[in-house]
Structure formats: C-alpha cells, structure tokens
Design an enzyme around this catalytic site. Sequence first.
Site, PDB file in Angstrom:
ATOM      1  N   ALA A 245     -16.687  34.072  19.991  1.00 56.98           N
ATOM      2  CA  ALA A 245     -16.836  34.059  21.453  1.00 56.98           C
ATOM      3  C   ALA A 245     -15.631  34.721  22.085  1.00 56.98           C
ATOM      4  O   ALA A 245     -14.509  34.588  21.604  1.00 56.98           O
ATOM      5  CB  ALA A 245     -16.983  32.632  21.975  1.00 56.98           C
ATOM      6  N   ASP A 246     -15.909  35.416  23.164  1.00 54.96           N
ATOM      7  CA  ASP A 246     -14.812  35.986  23.954  1.00 54.96           C
ATOM      8  C   ASP A 246     -14.527  35.133  25.172  1.00 54.96           C
ATOM      9  O   ASP A 246     -13.384  35.085  25.647  1.00 54.96           O
ATOM     10  CB  ASP A 246     -15.168  37.419  24.362  1.00 54.96           C
ATOM     11  CG  ASP A 246     -15.145  38.315  23.144  1.00 54.96           C
ATOM     12  OD1 ASP A 246     -16.142  38.335  22.400  1.00 54.96           O
ATOM     13  OD2 ASP A 246     -14.096  38.941  22.900  1.00 54.96           O
TER      14      ASP A 246
END
EC number: 5.3.1.23
Length: 360
Positions: A245-246
């Site tokens: 995930a960013d």
Amino acid sequence: MTLRAIKYENNSLEILDQLLLPAQSKYIQVKGVEDGWKVINKMQVRGAPAIAIVGCLSLAVDLRNEKFDSKQQMRQEIEGKLNYLVSSRPTAVNMKIAAEDLIDLANQLSKDSNVTLENMKTKFLQTVEDMLTKDIADNQAIGEIGAKEILSGVSGDSLCRIMTHCNTGSLATAGYGTALGVIRSLHAMKRLEHVYCTETRPYNQGARLTAYEMVHDKIPCTLILDSMVAAVMKHRNITAVVVGADRVAANGDTANKIGTYQMAVLAKYHGVPFFVAAPLTSVDLKVPSGDHIVIEERPDREMTHIGEHRIAAKGVTCWNPAFDVTPASLIAGIITDKGFFRPEQLKTLNDHQKMNNHSS
Ligand SMILES: CSC[C@H]1O[C@H](OP(=O)(O)O)[C@H](O)[C@@H]1O
C-alpha cells in the site's frame, strides 16, 4: 546480486539505482535533499517506506554538513527541506507522515530550553537514522502477523500459493518487505508452496524487482503477465493475494500500484481472500476515503518505451496513473506491524493508538 536498496554509513547515503535492475547493480550517491528529491521522483529508488527513509536520510546528510546559528534556524531549515521532499511523489503517505513527525520533533527540541543547539542536532539525526532499523523490525512484524493470518484460513498443514503485485520487498523498504515480508515469513515457516508475481507494467516492478528478490532468496516463484491474473486464479488454486500500500484511507480504501484494483475485483469473483500489507505509518487517518487520495500520473514515455526502444505508435495518447484505489469492501484485512485490522476497524484508531495498538 544485492537486495540492499539503501546504504547509509558515516553520513554517506547511497541508493541502488532500481531503473537499471536486474541487468545492472549500481549504487549512486545521494549528497543531500536535492539529490534525494531527484532519485525519488525519477524512481531510481521507490516503494513507500524506502521513499520516506531515503528522503529523510538525504536531509540528515545536509544537516550533518551544515552549521547553524540557532535552534530556530535549524528548525526552519528542517521544515523547509522536509516539505520539499514531500513534493517528490504525491501518493505514498510515508514521506508526508515522516515529515510531520520530524517537524513536530524539531519544534519540540527548538522550544525546549534544556536542549542545546548541538543536542538538538544529535537527537534529530539519531531519530532519522533509527528509521532504517525500525522499518526492518516493522516489516518482520508484518511478515509474522500476515503469515499467521493467512494460515488461520488454511486447513491442516497444507501449503499456500500466494499472488502478489508490484514490488514490496527489500527493494521497496529498508529490508525484508511488507507483502513480500509475509511471503518470506510463510517460506521460513515452510508453509509456502509457490508465489505468482505480476510483471507490473509499465515500470515492471514485478518482472525486474520481485522476481529478482525471489530468485535471490530461492523462493519458488512464477512470473505472470498482468493480463494473466484471472486465468491464474481460475487454474492455480490461489490461497490468497497479498499486496502493499502507498496510502490507506481511514475507511480502509487503499491506494496501491496500478492494477491492484482489478486484481481485487478478480479475487472477489474467484473467492480468493485479498490482503493489504503495510506499516501503520502508511495509514492516513486524515484522509476519510480513497476518493481523497491524490493519484500520481507519470510520463507517457514510461508506457511508450522500454529503455530507448519505442513500443507504442508515435503520436498515440497515453494515460499513465501510477496507482489506483481498491475499495475497502474488496479487502479481507490490512496486515500491519501493530496487528491485523478489518478495514472498518481503522477509523476507530487515533494517532496514539496507531503507535501502540494490537488488534484482535
Ligand atoms: C512497500 S512498497 C508499497 C508500494 O510502493 C510501490 O509503488 P512504486 O513502485 O511506484 O513506489 C507499490 O505501489 C507498492 O505496493
């Protein structure tokens, strides 16, 4: 072969130029925040945690070489350079959260009359340098927690077949990795049968980086095209999908590499549990949902060329978003260094709890 994305010794910062992998393993020096901004923006180093660490260490390199007349002057320099580094890539939140925390620290040290100018510099630099070891510890915790969660859904002592997207390993972090950390932990537990990694066009993080890490670690892995996800889910009995995930929004919507959203839709159709693995420092409680996450758009050339070789017709229009948003409804759970969370549990966290929570 080396998996050290970041080298920091004696105030010298070097990064492995990931644009050249796997053909060439070359380190380049980062001499301060100007270099730090450039290597992040050009994606010579990438991956949400690695971006934050390299950005902050590039500031440390500058600070060590500078003399300040006052704590206020140092504080101003720190705030200005951290805000500059946040602008290098807009979607991953780790650099923004690290900048906020370090600006808070600089403000506290600057206001504390018991702290000298030298003390402030020493304390600040130590906090930045501790990011390297903390990230590795966070990733090992993610690996352990994620492996146990996946195994809780597997009968007996059967083995797991895991699909993953992009690169979330040692080349995206200070080491071990997030989603790849879960894969490494399953492998260490002797419960991993096979990994399927997508090539991840157009930067090819999967083909160039994840495959590189799996070969390095001798983990059984098959490279698949991004277009093969549905067929592999249909025919290869995938146990789970685990991605990185960013930025995770407060409701659990997750921004990650382009192509993640369609994998989640296909996983739902095929009844495959879809997990996100990320440190809690990737959870942005200030963003209510994925609709509010800024999605970086990158140059057309990343799609139209491979190296110097043109693969798309000259003059064609391109759209090159680097990320997409997967709605929380498609996510079975978020594996973090502080525990496993159902998406709906995240919004109950507050910043203090983010630092100390161990969820069910
Ligand atoms: C643990 S890395 C998280 C995240 O970063 C990657 O994006 P990029 O290669 O553009 O920096 C990818 O979305 C990973 O899942």
